[in-house]
Design a protein around this motif. Structure first.
Motif, PDB file in Angstrom:
ATOM      1  N   ASP A  46       0.818  -1.214   0.000  1.00 20.78           N
ATOM      2  CA  ASP A  46       0.000   0.000   0.000  1.00 20.78           C
ATOM      3  C   ASP A  46       0.854   1.268   0.000  1.00 20.78           C
ATOM      4  O   ASP A  46       0.335   2.368   0.014  1.00 20.78           O
ATOM      5  CB  ASP A  46      -0.986  -0.003   1.166  1.00 20.78           C
ATOM      6  CG  ASP A  46      -0.295  -0.060   2.520  1.00 20.78           C
ATOM      7  OD1 ASP A  46       0.949  -0.114   2.568  1.00 20.78           O
ATOM      8  OD2 ASP A  46      -1.003  -0.063   3.540  1.00 20.78           O
ATOM      9  N   ARG A  47       2.176   1.102  -0.016  1.00 17.71           N
ATOM     10  CA  ARG A  47       3.095   2.247  -0.089  1.00 17.71           C
ATOM     11  C   ARG A  47       4.377   1.812  -0.797  1.00 17.71           C
ATOM     12  O   ARG A  47       4.702   0.628  -0.821  1.00 17.71           O
ATOM     13  CB  ARG A  47       3.409   2.764   1.302  1.00 17.71           C
ATOM     14  CG  ARG A  47       4.084   1.737   2.177  1.00 17.71           C
ATOM     15  CD  ARG A  47       4.366   2.302   3.557  1.00 17.71           C
ATOM     16  NE  ARG A  47       4.823   1.240   4.415  1.00 17.71           N
ATOM     17  CZ  ARG A  47       4.326   0.996   5.597  1.00 17.71           C
ATOM     18  NH1 ARG A  47       3.357   1.734   6.081  1.00 17.71           N
ATOM     19  NH2 ARG A  47       4.802   0.027   6.336  1.00 17.71           N
ATOM     20  N   PRO A  48       5.114   2.766  -1.371  1.00 19.07           N
ATOM     21  CA  PRO A  48       6.368   2.411  -2.035  1.00 19.07           C
ATOM     22  C   PRO A  48       7.376   1.810  -1.047  1.00 19.07           C
ATOM     23  O   PRO A  48       7.438   2.219   0.113  1.00 19.07           O
ATOM     24  CB  PRO A  48       6.888   3.752  -2.565  1.00 19.07           C
ATOM     25  CG  PRO A  48       5.691   4.640  -2.628  1.00 19.07           C
ATOM     26  CD  PRO A  48       4.798   4.190  -1.505  1.00 19.07           C
ATOM     27  N   ILE A  49       8.143   0.838  -1.522  1.00 21.21           N
ATOM     28  CA  ILE A  49       9.193   0.207  -0.709  1.00 21.21           C
ATOM     29  C   ILE A  49      10.432   0.084  -1.588  1.00 21.21           C
ATOM     30  O   ILE A  49      10.352  -0.379  -2.725  1.00 21.21           O
ATOM     31  CB  ILE A  49       8.773  -1.185  -0.201  1.00 21.21           C
ATOM     32  CG1 ILE A  49       7.487  -1.108   0.625  1.00 21.21           C
ATOM     33  CG2 ILE A  49       9.899  -1.811   0.629  1.00 21.21           C
ATOM     34  CD1 ILE A  49       6.955  -2.455   1.079  1.00 21.21           C
ATOM     35  N   GLY A  50      11.578   0.493  -1.052  1.00 24.05           N
ATOM     36  CA  GLY A  50      12.828   0.483  -1.809  1.00 24.05           C
ATOM     37  C   GLY A  50      13.526  -0.870  -1.832  1.00 24.05           C
ATOM     38  O   GLY A  50      13.169  -1.799  -1.110  1.00 24.05           O
TER      39      GLY A  50
END
Length: 73
Positions: A46-50
Motif C-alpha cells: 500500500d506504499r512504495p518500498i525500496g
C-alpha cells in the motif's frame, strides 16, 4: 489421481527482501525463502518500498504474486 493442497507452499508469513522496488500503485519483486530455497514473487504494497528492504509477506494474491509490508527496523 491425487489432489495437492498448496496451502503448505504458501509464502504468507515468510520474511523476504525487496529486489525490485515497489512503486506507488504498482508491483515490485520480493525474494522469499520458501521450500528450502529462494523464490521471486511479484510484490504489492500500500506504499512504495525500496530495494533491499526486509519485508513480511502478509497475503497471497495469486501463485506468483504477494502483498508485503516492511518489517520494523
Amino acid at each position: 489421481m491425487s489432489v495437492t493442497d498448496d496451502s503448505a507452499q504458501s509464502p504468507v508469513g515468510a520474511v523476504g527482501r525487496i529486489t525490485v522496488p515497489i512503486p506507488a500503485g504498482g508491483p515490485g519483486e520480493v525474494l522469499v525463502a520458501v521450500r528450502g530455497g529462494s523464490e521471486a514473487y511479484a510484490a504489492w504494497s500500500d506504499r512504495p518500498i525500496g530495494t533491499n528492504v526486509r519485508v513480511l509477506v502478509t497475503d497471497r494474491v495469486s501463485a506468483r504474486s504477494v502483498v508485503v509490508e516492511p518489517l520494523p527496523e
